[in-house]
Scaffold this active site. Sequence first.
Site, PDB file in Angstrom:
ATOM      1  N   THR A  36     -10.712  -2.561  28.235  1.00  0.00           N
ATOM      2  CA  THR A  36     -10.103  -3.657  28.995  1.00  0.00           C
ATOM      3  C   THR A  36     -10.204  -5.020  28.302  1.00  0.00           C
ATOM      4  OG1 THR A  36     -12.140  -3.684  30.279  1.00  0.00           O
ATOM      5  CG2 THR A  36     -10.264  -2.580  31.279  1.00  0.00           C
TER       6      THR A  36
ATOM      7  N   HIS B 210      -1.557  -5.158 -13.738  1.00  0.00           N
ATOM      8  CA  HIS B 210      -1.556  -6.530 -14.239  1.00  0.00           C
ATOM      9  C   HIS B 210      -0.161  -7.122 -14.131  1.00  0.00           C
ATOM     10  CE1 HIS B 210      -2.564 -10.001 -16.659  1.00  0.00           C
ATOM     11  NE2 HIS B 210      -1.452  -9.781 -17.362  1.00  0.00           N
TER      12      HIS B 210
ATOM     13  N   ASP C  74     -13.410  -4.881  22.637  1.00  0.00           N
ATOM     14  CA  ASP C  74     -14.087  -6.141  22.952  1.00  0.00           C
ATOM     15  C   ASP C  74     -15.095  -6.024  24.097  1.00  0.00           C
ATOM     16  OD1 ASP C  74     -12.546  -7.263  20.999  1.00  0.00           O
ATOM     17  OD2 ASP C  74     -11.575  -8.765  22.272  1.00  0.00           O
TER      18      ASP C  74
ATOM     19  N   ARG D 239     -15.285 -15.601  23.688  1.00  0.00           N
ATOM     20  CA  ARG D 239     -14.600 -14.778  24.674  1.00  0.00           C
ATOM     21  C   ARG D 239     -15.635 -13.941  25.417  1.00  0.00           C
ATOM     22  NH1 ARG D 239      -9.164 -14.586  23.932  1.00  0.00           N
ATOM     23  NH2 ARG D 239      -8.968 -12.491  24.794  1.00  0.00           N
TER      24      ARG D 239
HETATM   25  C1  LIG Z   1      -5.832 -16.042  19.116  1.00  0.00           C
HETATM   26  C2  LIG Z   1      -6.472 -14.753  18.703  1.00  0.00           C
HETATM   27  C3  LIG Z   1      -6.319 -14.302  17.413  1.00  0.00           C
HETATM   28  C4  LIG Z   1      -6.893 -13.101  17.025  1.00  0.00           C
HETATM   29  N1  LIG Z   1      -6.731 -12.687  15.733  1.00  0.00           N
HETATM   30  C5  LIG Z   1      -7.298 -11.534  15.329  1.00  0.00           C
HETATM   31  C6  LIG Z   1      -7.117 -11.057  14.010  1.00  0.00           C
HETATM   32  O1  LIG Z   1      -6.452 -11.704  13.188  1.00  0.00           O
HETATM   33  N2  LIG Z   1      -7.678  -9.893  13.661  1.00  0.00           N
HETATM   34  C7  LIG Z   1      -8.434  -9.155  14.539  1.00  0.00           C
HETATM   35  O2  LIG Z   1      -8.929  -8.090  14.164  1.00  0.00           O
HETATM   36  N3  LIG Z   1      -8.630  -9.577  15.799  1.00  0.00           N
HETATM   37  C8  LIG Z   1      -8.075 -10.739  16.219  1.00  0.00           C
HETATM   38  N4  LIG Z   1      -8.243 -11.159  17.505  1.00  0.00           N
HETATM   39  C9  LIG Z   1      -9.087 -10.345  18.399  1.00  0.00           C
HETATM   40  C10 LIG Z   1      -8.318  -9.147  18.947  1.00  0.00           C
HETATM   41  O3  LIG Z   1      -7.160  -9.601  19.610  1.00  0.00           O
HETATM   42  C11 LIG Z   1      -9.200  -8.363  19.905  1.00  0.00           C
HETATM   43  O4  LIG Z   1     -10.406  -8.015  19.256  1.00  0.00           O
HETATM   44  C12 LIG Z   1      -8.498  -7.088  20.346  1.00  0.00           C
HETATM   45  O5  LIG Z   1      -7.289  -7.372  21.022  1.00  0.00           O
HETATM   46  C13 LIG Z   1      -9.402  -6.275  21.281  1.00  0.00           C
HETATM   47  O6  LIG Z   1      -8.752  -5.095  21.624  1.00  0.00           O
HETATM   48  P1  LIG Z   1      -9.088  -4.336  22.975  1.00  0.00           P
HETATM   49  O7  LIG Z   1      -8.247  -3.106  22.948  1.00  0.00           O
HETATM   50  O8  LIG Z   1     -10.546  -4.195  23.117  1.00  0.00           O
HETATM   51  O9  LIG Z   1      -8.630  -5.291  24.152  1.00  0.00           O
HETATM   52  P2  LIG Z   1      -7.334  -6.163  24.457  1.00  0.00           P
HETATM   53  O10 LIG Z   1      -6.451  -6.300  23.297  1.00  0.00           O
HETATM   54  O11 LIG Z   1      -7.861  -7.386  25.099  1.00  0.00           O
HETATM   55  O12 LIG Z   1      -6.554  -5.285  25.524  1.00  0.00           O
HETATM   56  C14 LIG Z   1      -7.077  -5.022  26.778  1.00  0.00           C
HETATM   57  C15 LIG Z   1      -5.957  -4.632  27.701  1.00  0.00           C
HETATM   58  O13 LIG Z   1      -6.513  -4.117  28.917  1.00  0.00           O
HETATM   59  C16 LIG Z   1      -5.743  -4.559  30.009  1.00  0.00           C
HETATM   60  N5  LIG Z   1      -6.580  -4.483  31.214  1.00  0.00           N
HETATM   61  C17 LIG Z   1      -7.702  -5.217  31.489  1.00  0.00           C
HETATM   62  N6  LIG Z   1      -8.219  -4.844  32.672  1.00  0.00           N
HETATM   63  C18 LIG Z   1      -7.425  -3.857  33.157  1.00  0.00           C
HETATM   64  C19 LIG Z   1      -7.450  -3.073  34.333  1.00  0.00           C
HETATM   65  N7  LIG Z   1      -8.405  -3.211  35.252  1.00  0.00           N
HETATM   66  N8  LIG Z   1      -6.475  -2.160  34.513  1.00  0.00           N
HETATM   67  C20 LIG Z   1      -5.479  -1.995  33.597  1.00  0.00           C
HETATM   68  N9  LIG Z   1      -5.408  -2.726  32.459  1.00  0.00           N
HETATM   69  C21 LIG Z   1      -6.377  -3.623  32.233  1.00  0.00           C
HETATM   70  C22 LIG Z   1      -5.356  -5.982  29.628  1.00  0.00           C
HETATM   71  O14 LIG Z   1      -4.225  -6.420  30.357  1.00  0.00           O
HETATM   72  C23 LIG Z   1      -5.089  -5.827  28.133  1.00  0.00           C
HETATM   73  O15 LIG Z   1      -3.738  -5.533  27.878  1.00  0.00           O
HETATM   74  C24 LIG Z   1      -7.653 -12.340  17.941  1.00  0.00           C
HETATM   75  C25 LIG Z   1      -7.817 -12.787  19.250  1.00  0.00           C
HETATM   76  C26 LIG Z   1      -7.221 -13.970  19.643  1.00  0.00           C
HETATM   77  C27 LIG Z   1      -7.397 -14.440  21.053  1.00  0.00           C
END
Ligand SMILES: Cc1cc2nc3c(=O)[nH]c(=O)nc-3n(C[C@H](O)[C@H](O)[C@H](O)COP(=O)(O)OP(=O)(O)OC[C@H]3O[C@@H](n4cnc5c(N)ncnc54)[C@H](O)[C@@H]3O)c2cc1C
Length: 469
Positions: free
Chosen positions: A147, A446, A314, A274
């Site tokens: 999530t 190269h 995350d 975050r």
């Molecule tokens: C501005 C910015 C730039 C970034 N740049 C980079 C980068 O260059 N390289 C990199 O590696 N990382 C980068 N990151 C970090 C990266 O985006 C996160 O580490 C990554 O998205 C985490 O993936 P995730 O699958 O854990 O969660 P997320 O991508 O946060 O996805 C979680 C999903 O779960 C859904 N969700 C939450 N709760 C529920 C629920 N109860 N029911 C149904 N759905 C739900 C949300 O709506 C969301 O779509 C960046 C982050 C930001 C904010």
Amino acid sequence: MVVGDFPEEVDTLVVGSGPGGYVAAIRAAQLGQKVTIVEKENMGGVCLNVGCIPSKALIEAGHRYHDAGNSDDMGISVGEVNLDFSKVQKWKQSVVEKLTGGVEGLLKGNEVDIVRGEAYFVDDTTVKIMDEKTSQTYKFKNCIVATGSSPIELPKFKWSDKVVSSTGALALKEVPEKMVVIGGGYIGVELGSAYANLGAEVTILEGTKQILPGFEKQMSQLVSRRLKKAGVTIKTEAFAQEMEETENGVKVKAEVKGKEEEFEGNVLLVTVGRRPNTDELGLEQAGVELDDKGFVTIDKQCRTSSSNIYAIGDIVAGPALAHKASYEAKVAAEAISGEAAEIDYTAIPEVVFSGPELASVGLTEKEAKDQGYDVVASKFPFQANGRALSLNESEGFMKMVTRKEDGLVLGVQIAGHNASDMISEACVAIEAGMTAEDLALTIHAHPSLGEITMETAEVALGMPVHIVK
Ligand SMILES: Cc1cc2nc3c(=O)[nH]c(=O)nc-3n(C[C@H](O)[C@H](O)[C@H](O)COP(=O)(O)OP(=O)(O)OC[C@H]3O[C@@H](n4cnc5c(N)ncnc54)[C@H](O)[C@@H]3O)c2cc1C
């Protein structure tokens, strides 16, 4: 209206469709599991919608705009360079939509069922999935929770149209004349430099002694120097205390090295970290334990304290990075299929898409020494590489940390153009247990920036060809 709620039975349920969730769903399906994925917002999560991808698109637009008017030294000058920021935003959004649409297509292509709504755990085999109108119960055999995380809001800096998180900063309708950024971590630096390149007057306030505190001082200094050249003001040991909204923006009071200072901006970007999205999921009802910071505790297979529920991305400890989430996704999907997959974080790269880019994988020199290794730290400058010179990108260096007794590559740090791509070779070297000799004996094309890896390995062996020892 709540419709008749007869539970639907599913095999593997994935909650969240970011780079953790969608990759877990695809890999689980490839391994023969019947998978359902639930998403409450947009497919692709933070990464594709409001994170990695749109931020890199904006950074690229900033570079192109800046370079268009600053290539005199290469004999290129153009007339007036114009910026239509609404077009930049439209293009950025088109990139996002291509990828999010692609994710949906990949899920469908792997026969993953997609459910829209918000999942809430009732117990360790049951979730309710709700949207505005309906609620449906699902019984699952296994679940992968992905999530993600949300930006931290500071009590004295509440979100508004002038006080924005990274999500708001990515969606600005125009380039602000002045922007104040609280937080000099990678998101603050990336977005701050993108807007500086697009013409904003940017001030970054960072609490520690350097911006990008996770990186070695010499690397961070290169970025500071480039930012200052682009007109960015950097205040370190600066703690934002309070703010007031003005007609055109905000005034921020901060304590900078013990003295009070005031900064004005049309937009204030607050990016101070975050927090994991674990508080509104009902995880306690499923017997899933969290640590004191709200992260889900997992074992080496991403299994939580509830043995059929896995957590990735995350919401678990470690760097909040998309590729870490996707890596854990594959481990969790394989563990559910009974495979002996285990997490190994030895070679997780960390990258900042700053100018110049920074990238690091494995151990730094200090970390290696702290862990008791007798090490050799070898450096090679971009300046001595033909490709870097021909790209007009000769600033920076690679540093390689090797074990003295046998040259085993323990870590690599790069500050320089395209460090984000170059770091992959170092990841492979560490993952495969390669030595400096292996890298030095590998024929590199190269002229290429890749040769810097070969040459840094030659420095480690005491026989560099293109710099004098
Ligand atoms: C501005 C910015 C730039 C970034 N740049 C980079 C980068 O260059 N390289 C990199 O590696 N990382 C980068 N990151 C970090 C990266 O985006 C996160 O580490 C990554 O998205 C985490 O993936 P995730 O699958 O854990 O969660 P997320 O991508 O946060 O996805 C979680 C999903 O779960 C859904 N969700 C939450 N709760 C529920 C629920 N109860 N029911 C149904 N759905 C739900 C949300 O709506 C969301 O779509 C960046 C982050 C930001 C904010």
